[in-house]
Design a protein around this motif. Structure first.
Motif, PDB file in Angstrom:
ATOM      1  N   PRO A  91      46.613  36.664  50.117  1.00  0.00           N
ATOM      2  CA  PRO A  91      45.756  36.310  48.977  1.00  0.00           C
ATOM      3  C   PRO A  91      44.356  35.866  49.369  1.00  0.00           C
ATOM      4  N   SER A  92      44.222  35.135  50.469  1.00  0.00           N
ATOM      5  CA  SER A  92      42.914  34.593  50.831  1.00  0.00           C
ATOM      6  C   SER A  92      41.920  35.665  51.286  1.00  0.00           C
ATOM      7  N   PHE A  93      42.403  36.883  51.542  1.00  0.00           N
ATOM      8  CA  PHE A  93      41.502  37.967  51.950  1.00  0.00           C
ATOM      9  C   PHE A  93      41.529  39.141  50.968  1.00  0.00           C
ATOM     10  N   ARG A  94      42.163  38.952  49.838  1.00  0.00           N
ATOM     11  CA  ARG A  94      42.331  40.059  48.889  1.00  0.00           C
ATOM     12  C   ARG A  94      41.001  40.692  48.506  1.00  0.00           C
ATOM     13  N   HIS A  95      39.965  39.893  48.338  1.00  0.00           N
ATOM     14  CA  HIS A  95      38.656  40.410  47.905  1.00  0.00           C
ATOM     15  C   HIS A  95      37.589  40.230  48.988  1.00  0.00           C
ATOM     16  N   PHE A  96      38.018  40.349  50.230  1.00  0.00           N
ATOM     17  CA  PHE A  96      37.120  40.183  51.368  1.00  0.00           C
ATOM     18  C   PHE A  96      35.939  41.154  51.318  1.00  0.00           C
ATOM     19  N   LEU A  97      36.176  42.344  50.822  1.00  0.00           N
ATOM     20  CA  LEU A  97      35.124  43.361  50.748  1.00  0.00           C
ATOM     21  C   LEU A  97      34.661  43.560  49.311  1.00  0.00           C
ATOM     22  N   ASP A 101      41.629  53.160  44.735  1.00  0.00           N
ATOM     23  CA  ASP A 101      40.436  52.442  44.267  1.00  0.00           C
ATOM     24  C   ASP A 101      40.241  51.107  44.989  1.00  0.00           C
ATOM     25  N   ARG A 102      40.884  50.939  46.132  1.00  0.00           N
ATOM     26  CA  ARG A 102      40.703  49.729  46.940  1.00  0.00           C
ATOM     27  C   ARG A 102      39.206  49.519  47.189  1.00  0.00           C
ATOM     28  N   PRO A 103      38.629  48.366  46.826  1.00  0.00           N
ATOM     29  CA  PRO A 103      37.188  48.187  47.001  1.00  0.00           C
ATOM     30  C   PRO A 103      36.808  47.931  48.456  1.00  0.00           C
ATOM     31  N   GLY A 148      35.262  31.954  54.065  1.00  0.00           N
ATOM     32  CA  GLY A 148      36.584  31.458  54.448  1.00  0.00           C
ATOM     33  C   GLY A 148      37.724  32.065  53.668  1.00  0.00           C
ATOM     34  N   THR A 149      37.683  31.995  52.342  1.00  0.00           N
ATOM     35  CA  THR A 149      38.727  32.579  51.507  1.00  0.00           C
ATOM     36  C   THR A 149      38.099  33.476  50.443  1.00  0.00           C
ATOM     37  N   PHE A 150      38.834  34.515  50.076  1.00  0.00           N
ATOM     38  CA  PHE A 150      38.316  35.526  49.152  1.00  0.00           C
ATOM     39  C   PHE A 150      39.387  35.836  48.105  1.00  0.00           C
ATOM     40  N   GLU A 151      39.828  34.797  47.413  1.00  0.00           N
ATOM     41  CA  GLU A 151      40.896  34.965  46.443  1.00  0.00           C
ATOM     42  C   GLU A 151      40.410  35.524  45.122  1.00  0.00           C
ATOM     43  N   LYS A 152      39.107  35.534  44.913  1.00  0.00           N
ATOM     44  CA  LYS A 152      38.567  36.127  43.694  1.00  0.00           C
ATOM     45  C   LYS A 152      37.387  37.019  44.060  1.00  0.00           C
ATOM     46  N   PRO A 153      37.162  38.082  43.274  1.00  0.00           N
ATOM     47  CA  PRO A 153      36.052  38.987  43.578  1.00  0.00           C
ATOM     48  C   PRO A 153      34.710  38.380  43.177  1.00  0.00           C
ATOM     49  N   GLY A 154      33.655  38.898  43.780  1.00  0.00           N
ATOM     50  CA  GLY A 154      32.315  38.542  43.349  1.00  0.00           C
ATOM     51  C   GLY A 154      31.811  37.198  43.805  1.00  0.00           C
ATOM     52  N   GLU A 167      26.372  33.107  46.337  1.00  0.00           N
ATOM     53  CA  GLU A 167      25.816  32.092  47.222  1.00  0.00           C
ATOM     54  C   GLU A 167      25.986  30.657  46.717  1.00  0.00           C
ATOM     55  N   THR A 168      26.452  30.483  45.472  1.00  0.00           N
ATOM     56  CA  THR A 168      26.693  29.134  44.949  1.00  0.00           C
ATOM     57  C   THR A 168      28.077  28.615  45.320  1.00  0.00           C
ATOM     58  N   GLN A 169      28.915  29.471  45.871  1.00  0.00           N
ATOM     59  CA  GLN A 169      30.278  29.081  46.236  1.00  0.00           C
ATOM     60  C   GLN A 169      30.265  28.026  47.345  1.00  0.00           C
ATOM     61  N   ARG A 170      31.087  26.993  47.207  1.00  0.00           N
ATOM     62  CA  ARG A 170      31.210  26.000  48.270  1.00  0.00           C
ATOM     63  C   ARG A 170      31.874  26.631  49.488  1.00  0.00           C
ATOM     64  N   VAL A 171      31.336  26.325  50.661  1.00  0.00           N
ATOM     65  CA  VAL A 171      31.777  26.970  51.894  1.00  0.00           C
ATOM     66  C   VAL A 171      32.179  25.901  52.907  1.00  0.00           C
TER      67      VAL A 171
END
Length: 340
Positions: A283-289, A203-205, A100-106, A109-113
């Motif tokens: 912000p919510s998709f900053r670390h999508f990849l 260097d965009r990941p 759903g959101t990717f505001e932080k990298p990495g 599977e323990t992340q609440r979804v």
């Protein structure tokens, strides 16, 4: 093992089918019969629609089921009810979009979804049957509905259920055209089109995985009894590295012009759709990849070198240049960026 691949003529489904057959398994494919891709001749074809009559599955028993096109929990439930409870392993292809959101990298599977809401379920229920087999038809509800599919599978099968949150699948025969657009554009960078705008920073990941590598891990998940949720994608790498690798494989004359994000926004050009592999500028998709794959890699996920994906992809796309790609920048959009 007796295996059923639901959507076995699709992009990932074909790769799973091929891997299973190469490893000596007995494979049946369930397909609506509408795809133009030819099925592996060693597989049995079962023509059935998961949103219609599943009577063709009656009286059959499968050790492993691979479900590549589950987009709503009712689709999971109807399939599993049709095949019965005598299943050794159900491997469902989910998506990293479930986060759903990717505001932080990495993210791992323990992340609440977030689960699907009533509105998300209504989106799925209100789609016409012919659209329910397309991931794109679900729009913003796609991710939450994938989570609901994971929950439904776990509720029905417990630890016999596996959910693979796949990242960006690439390779020859990729219907999404995301990496394919860059391959074609850089391969055709000649004459007045040698300058190609690309989204800074260099260097965009980005994260990619060859569909064959995702398929291999899906089969491993079944054979090793890997339960639960798994992020399945490649290691983060720079967009510049990916684009330079394409240029090397294609022998491209392209000159990459790195354009700042603010210039892309000012030009009304949409990341991801107009510029494939560029995450949306919010912000919510900053670390999508940029999600964690530590868990899967510790259990056997491996990815081939990028060049081994690009070579077959380039050869395949060169054979179909008369077919327009689904996304990517138009000539006018590129010119707009290059003037900035």
């Amino acid at each position: 093992m007796r295996c059923l691949v639901v959507g076995g003529t699709g992009f990932l489904g074909s790769a799973i089918t091929d891997d299973l057959i190469e490893n000596g398994h007995d494979v049946s494919i369930m397909s609506r019969g509408e795809t133009q891709r030819q099925a592996n001749s060693a597989a049995e074809i079962i023509t059935a629609d998961r949103f219609g009559d599943l009577g063709a599955l009656g009286g059959r028993a499968f050790d492993w089921i691979f479900d590549t096109c589950a987009y709503s929990p009712d689709a999971v439930k109807s399939l599993l009810n049709a095949v019965g409870d005598d299943i050794g392993r159900y491997v469902m292809i989910s998506s990293i979009s479930a986060y759903g959101t990717f505001e932080k990298p990495g993210l791992d599977e323990t992340q609440r979804v977030p689960n699907a809401t009533e509105e998300d379920l209504k989106v799925a229920a209100n789609l016409p049957p012919e659209s329910r087999a397309s991931a794109f038809a679900y729009g913003a509800s796609y991710g939450p509905l994938k989570r609901a599919c994971e929950i439904e599978a776990g509720k029905l099968l417990g630890d016999r259920a596996t959910a693979l949150r796949a990242g960006l699948l690439v390779g020859a025969c990729d219907y999404s055209d995301r990496l394919t657009w860059w391959v074609r554009r850089l391969d055709e960078a000649t004459g007045e089109r040698t300058k190609v705008p690309a989204p800074a920073p260099k260097d965009r990941p980005v994260q990619l995985i060859d569909a064959r590598d995702a398929a291999r891990f899906a089969v491993r998940a079944a054979s090793a009894g890997l339960s639960g949720i798994w992020n399945v994608t490649g290691q983060p790498q720079s967009l510049a590295g990916v684009l330079n690798a394409i240029c090397d494989v294609a022998g491209s004359q392209a000159e990459l012009i790195w354009v700042p994000e603010n210039a892309i926004q000012d030009a009304d050009i949409v990341p991801w759709m107009d510029i494939p592999m560029m995450a949306p500028i919010i912000p919510s998709f900053r670390h999508f990849l940029h999600v964690s794959t530590d868990k899967a890699r510790s259990s056997g996920l491996t990815c081939r070198p990028l060049e081994e994906t690009l070579g077959p992809l380039l050869a395949w796309d060169r054979s179909r240049r008369d077919i327009a790609l689904k996304g990517g920048m138009t000539h006018e959009q590129e010119a707009r960026l290059l003037t900035r």
